[in-house]
Design a protein around this motif. Sequence first.
Motif, PDB file in Angstrom:
ATOM      1  N   UNK A   1      21.740  32.122  -2.208  1.00  0.00           N
ATOM      2  CA  UNK A   1      20.527  32.943  -2.025  1.00  0.00           C
ATOM      3  C   UNK A   1      19.385  32.062  -1.546  1.00  0.00           C
ATOM      4  N   UNK A   2      18.722  32.509  -0.546  1.00  0.00           N
ATOM      5  CA  UNK A   2      17.606  31.742   0.023  1.00  0.00           C
ATOM      6  C   UNK A   2      16.311  32.140  -0.638  1.00  0.00           C
ATOM      7  N   UNK A   3      15.591  31.166  -1.139  1.00  0.00           N
ATOM      8  CA  UNK A   3      14.306  31.424  -1.784  1.00  0.00           C
ATOM      9  C   UNK A   3      13.191  31.012  -0.868  1.00  0.00           C
ATOM     10  N   UNK A   4      11.987  31.443  -1.228  1.00  0.00           N
ATOM     11  CA  UNK A   4      10.814  31.112  -0.404  1.00  0.00           C
ATOM     12  C   UNK A   4      10.554  29.621  -0.387  1.00  0.00           C
ATOM     13  N   UNK A   5      10.916  28.937  -1.517  1.00  0.00           N
ATOM     14  CA  UNK A   5      10.653  27.498  -1.579  1.00  0.00           C
ATOM     15  C   UNK A   5      11.592  26.710  -0.673  1.00  0.00           C
ATOM     16  N   UNK A   6      12.786  27.308  -0.374  1.00  0.00           N
ATOM     17  CA  UNK A   6      13.745  26.574   0.447  1.00  0.00           C
ATOM     18  C   UNK A   6      13.476  26.697   1.937  1.00  0.00           C
ATOM     19  N   UNK A   7      12.588  27.617   2.338  1.00  0.00           N
ATOM     20  CA  UNK A   7      12.255  27.783   3.749  1.00  0.00           C
ATOM     21  C   UNK A   7      11.366  26.626   4.197  1.00  0.00           C
ATOM     22  N   UNK A   8      11.753  25.875   5.216  1.00  0.00           N
ATOM     23  CA  UNK A   8      10.918  24.738   5.649  1.00  0.00           C
ATOM     24  C   UNK A   8       9.563  25.205   6.149  1.00  0.00           C
ATOM     25  N   UNK A   9       8.560  24.445   5.782  1.00  0.00           N
ATOM     26  CA  UNK A   9       7.196  24.779   6.208  1.00  0.00           C
ATOM     27  C   UNK A   9       7.034  24.431   7.677  1.00  0.00           C
ATOM     28  N   UNK A  10       6.556  25.403   8.451  1.00  0.00           N
ATOM     29  CA  UNK A  10       6.378  25.208   9.882  1.00  0.00           C
ATOM     30  C   UNK A  10       4.896  25.250  10.232  1.00  0.00           C
ATOM     31  N   UNK A  11       4.504  24.325  11.089  1.00  0.00           N
ATOM     32  CA  UNK A  11       3.126  24.283  11.555  1.00  0.00           C
ATOM     33  C   UNK A  11       3.006  25.200  12.758  1.00  0.00           C
ATOM     34  N   UNK A  12       2.029  26.066  12.741  1.00  0.00           N
ATOM     35  CA  UNK A  12       1.856  27.028  13.830  1.00  0.00           C
ATOM     36  C   UNK A  12       1.451  26.314  15.111  1.00  0.00           C
ATOM     37  N   UNK A  13       1.700  27.004  16.244  1.00  0.00           N
ATOM     38  CA  UNK A  13       1.319  26.441  17.540  1.00  0.00           C
ATOM     39  C   UNK A  13      -0.189  26.265  17.635  1.00  0.00           C
ATOM     40  N   UNK A  14      -0.938  27.158  16.998  1.00  0.00           N
ATOM     41  CA  UNK A  14      -2.394  27.046  17.022  1.00  0.00           C
ATOM     42  C   UNK A  14      -2.856  25.754  16.373  1.00  0.00           C
ATOM     43  N   UNK A  15      -2.271  25.411  15.225  1.00  0.00           N
ATOM     44  CA  UNK A  15      -2.648  24.175  14.521  1.00  0.00           C
ATOM     45  C   UNK A  15      -2.202  22.961  15.317  1.00  0.00           C
ATOM     46  N   UNK A  16      -1.000  22.998  15.895  1.00  0.00           N
ATOM     47  CA  UNK A  16      -0.519  21.852  16.673  1.00  0.00           C
ATOM     48  C   UNK A  16      -1.403  21.603  17.888  1.00  0.00           C
ATOM     49  N   UNK A  17      -1.781  22.678  18.578  1.00  0.00           N
ATOM     50  CA  UNK A  17      -2.668  22.518  19.739  1.00  0.00           C
ATOM     51  C   UNK A  17      -3.984  21.895  19.306  1.00  0.00           C
ATOM     52  N   UNK A  18      -4.544  22.387  18.186  1.00  0.00           N
ATOM     53  CA  UNK A  18      -5.825  21.872  17.715  1.00  0.00           C
ATOM     54  C   UNK A  18      -5.700  20.411  17.296  1.00  0.00           C
ATOM     55  N   UNK A  19      -4.622  20.054  16.621  1.00  0.00           N
ATOM     56  CA  UNK A  19      -4.439  18.660  16.184  1.00  0.00           C
ATOM     57  C   UNK A  19      -4.317  17.726  17.387  1.00  0.00           C
ATOM     58  N   UNK A  20      -3.523  18.126  18.380  1.00  0.00           N
ATOM     59  CA  UNK A  20      -3.400  17.291  19.565  1.00  0.00           C
ATOM     60  C   UNK A  20      -4.732  17.155  20.285  1.00  0.00           C
ATOM     61  N   UNK A  21      -5.481  18.245  20.366  1.00  0.00           N
ATOM     62  CA  UNK A  21      -6.790  18.194  21.013  1.00  0.00           C
ATOM     63  C   UNK A  21      -7.719  17.242  20.271  1.00  0.00           C
ATOM     64  N   UNK A  22      -7.718  17.318  18.937  1.00  0.00           N
ATOM     65  CA  UNK A  22      -8.592  16.436  18.152  1.00  0.00           C
ATOM     66  C   UNK A  22      -8.170  14.981  18.286  1.00  0.00           C
ATOM     67  N   UNK A  23      -6.855  14.738  18.274  1.00  0.00           N
ATOM     68  CA  UNK A  23      -6.388  13.353  18.404  1.00  0.00           C
ATOM     69  C   UNK A  23      -6.801  12.769  19.751  1.00  0.00           C
ATOM     70  N   UNK A  24      -6.583  13.542  20.811  1.00  0.00           N
ATOM     71  CA  UNK A  24      -6.938  13.051  22.150  1.00  0.00           C
ATOM     72  C   UNK A  24      -8.443  12.823  22.264  1.00  0.00           C
TER      73      UNK A  24
END
Length: 497
Positions: A1-24
Amino acid sequence: MTTADSVPHRISARVRILLWLLVVMAVALAAVAATTRSILLRDVDHRVERLLAQETGEFTAFFERGVDPTTGARFRDPERLLRVFLERQYADPGEELIGLVGRTGGRAPAQLTQGRDIPVRLPLHRDTDARAAVFASPHRSGTLDRPQGEIRWAKVRIVPGGGAPEAAFVVAFHPEREREMADTVFQILLAISAVALLLTCGIGWAVAGRILAPVRLVRTTATQLTEQDLTRRIPVRGHDDIAALAGTFNAMLDRLERAFAAQRQFVDDAGHELRTPITIVRGHLELMGDDPAEREETVRLVTDELDRMSRIVEDLLLLAKSERPDFVTPGPVRLAELTADVYVKARTLGERDWVFDGHTDLRPAPPGADADADAEDVVHLDEQRVTQAMVQLAQNAVQHTVQGARITLGSRTLADGAVELYVADTGPGVQPQDAEVIFERFRRGTARRGARGSGAGLGLAIVRAIAEGHPGGRVELRSPEAGGATFVLVMERATTP
């Protein structure tokens, strides 16, 4: 049985775009600030070097050409020379102009200053050890690294004659204040960069949200789609890549909806068509008695129904293969020879008045060409599949005509380069209301044309699949005024050698 805790946490595309923009941006702004500080410090070094060279140059010129204002003669006393020169000079902030006169007995040299305060922790004229080191140095310029601060200096040595003590003119500069200004500018740039990053974070979050809104809508729509409900669509706004993605997704949903609808209809029709022979076979087997003649008749009927079921299954498999990209494999074929081969094979299908209409080239003849020459057009098509389609059309014509009726097979090349292969019969023709449905699976014409047929309604569907499997290919139904029906395979992209 799959539980909510076993689902890997995924970073949204919005957050990834923002992080890359801030890093650059952070790297770019830090590089700008560091480069600006480096340029400012280099300018400080160049300014100090120019100032030291200017002051020593002015003293050298005064020493070589100056005269004592009191006597009007050349300077003979180094101390008098230094005093007069210092009285006439104005030092910049952080700059010291000092005259040093040597003493006997190893004592520190006497100094002459302008009597002004220098805003540093320990000026050179108050640092005896540093002053003695500069006076004793054999070099004309140098740098003193002290705990109280760095000193950049230059000197002009005076060697008078007549036993007078040795003297020197010293220019000392304290670059601490200039470097502190460069560091202040660097800190201001860092503060401005931090504010810019905060603003960029807020603006980027909002802009990325607006840009990715259709993508989130695509994801939401995809999670809500089921086989029973494929009617949801994404509103397309604008003309950018995201709008193109939404349009492509909607087109995919259209294809899926049509495919599922066709699949359901196909399954329903196939079940209906196969259920009839199964019912017939079962009924005859249940009622079969012990009489040998009755058994023989029952076996004949059962075998006939099983053969019909086998043909239905084979046709279904062929239609399933028509969805594959390799369903047809076009190659160079001589159209006249293909038409003749199909005619020879079709003549064995029934006792009809078979007519062969050889290949006709309806294109304008080029200047100087022989009008009676046989046109050997070469076209690119799948010879086996086209033969199968033409034989099926011939079989269809046999089923809907009486013995001795005329059936014509032929081909022609049109003026626009398209190629047509056709089968024309003199039967009862096709009802207008049937013209749109007879090429669909498990659809037959009305009693006027379909009473004599015993097929499952897959033959013309196979013909259409073969025609449309070729680039630009299609099948057409034409009803001549004289009656009957003409089925035409049109190949739009025929080529000639």
